[in-house]
Scaffold this motif. Sequence first.
Motif, short mmCIF file in Angstrom:
data_model
loop_
_atom_site.label_atom_id
_atom_site.label_comp_id
_atom_site.label_asym_id
_atom_site.label_seq_id
_atom_site.Cartn_x
_atom_site.Cartn_y
_atom_site.Cartn_z
N TYR A 9 0.81 -1.22 0.00
CA TYR A 9 0.00 0.00 0.00
C TYR A 9 0.84 1.27 0.00
O TYR A 9 0.43 2.29 -0.56
CB TYR A 9 -1.02 -0.01 1.14
N GLY A 13 0.29 3.78 -2.95
CA GLY A 13 -0.03 5.15 -2.57
C GLY A 13 0.91 6.15 -3.21
O GLY A 13 0.48 7.20 -3.71
N HIS A 16 0.04 6.56 -6.85
CA HIS A 16 -1.14 7.42 -7.02
C HIS A 16 -0.76 8.90 -6.94
O HIS A 16 -1.35 9.73 -7.63
CB HIS A 16 -2.20 7.11 -5.96
N VAL A 37 -9.66 12.54 -6.58
CA VAL A 37 -9.95 11.21 -6.02
C VAL A 37 -8.70 10.34 -6.06
O VAL A 37 -8.40 9.65 -5.08
CB VAL A 37 -11.13 10.54 -6.77
N ILE A 38 -7.95 10.37 -7.16
CA ILE A 38 -6.72 9.58 -7.24
C ILE A 38 -5.72 10.03 -6.19
O ILE A 38 -5.11 9.21 -5.49
CB ILE A 38 -6.12 9.66 -8.66
N THR A 41 -6.98 9.00 -2.72
CA THR A 41 -6.81 7.57 -2.45
C THR A 41 -5.34 7.24 -2.19
O THR A 41 -5.04 6.37 -1.38
CB THR A 41 -7.37 6.69 -3.59
N CYS A 44 -4.85 8.07 1.34
CA CYS A 44 -5.53 7.06 2.17
C CYS A 44 -4.73 5.76 2.21
O CYS A 44 -4.65 5.12 3.26
CB CYS A 44 -6.93 6.80 1.64
N GLU A 45 -4.13 5.39 1.09
CA GLU A 45 -3.30 4.17 1.07
C GLU A 45 -2.10 4.33 1.99
O GLU A 45 -1.76 3.40 2.74
CB GLU A 45 -2.85 3.88 -0.36
N TYR A 68 -11.41 0.34 0.73
CA TYR A 68 -10.68 0.88 -0.42
C TYR A 68 -10.59 -0.16 -1.53
O TYR A 68 -10.84 0.13 -2.70
CB TYR A 68 -9.28 1.34 0.00
N CYS A 71 -13.82 -0.37 -3.28
CA CYS A 71 -14.17 0.84 -4.03
C CYS A 71 -13.37 1.02 -5.32
O CYS A 71 -13.86 1.64 -6.26
CB CYS A 71 -14.01 2.07 -3.14
N VAL A 72 -12.14 0.53 -5.38
CA VAL A 72 -11.35 0.70 -6.60
C VAL A 72 -11.63 -0.38 -7.64
O VAL A 72 -11.14 -0.29 -8.77
CB VAL A 72 -9.82 0.76 -6.31
#
Length: 125
Positions: A9, A13, A16, A37-38, A41, A44-45, A68, A71-72
């Motif tokens: 992650y 992350g 991203h 959003v990218i 995320t 968030c990762e 997550y 959602c992806v």
Amino acid sequence: MRWGLSGVYVFIGVVHLVATDAMLPLMPDWVPEPRLVIQATGLCELAGALGLLLPATRKAAAIGLALYAVCVYPANVKHAVEHIHIAGIPDSWWYHGPRLAFQPVFVWAALWAGGLIDWPFRRER
């Protein structure tokens, strides 16, 4: 498992955050503010990866990473079905098939690493 998942992650992350524009074509049309959003995320990762390693935040991070991964999934499906070319990522069902099939394993791994489930490896009480 916890350290390995955290490492994955952190890597995802960072990707991203540094390759946001390269990932834009993967976003389904119904996602508002896809660039934001990218980036969100990605953050968030990174937070989930760190949270998974800290006992005080482990369970919350595990839930967040599991959600997550769910959602992806639409972006992963779009990538596969529409054959979207992203530099450095193969555009073949040899890549997309296992990736899509493995997504539920990421959900399970997050919940298991967070101590929320112990299936199929029972922990001693």
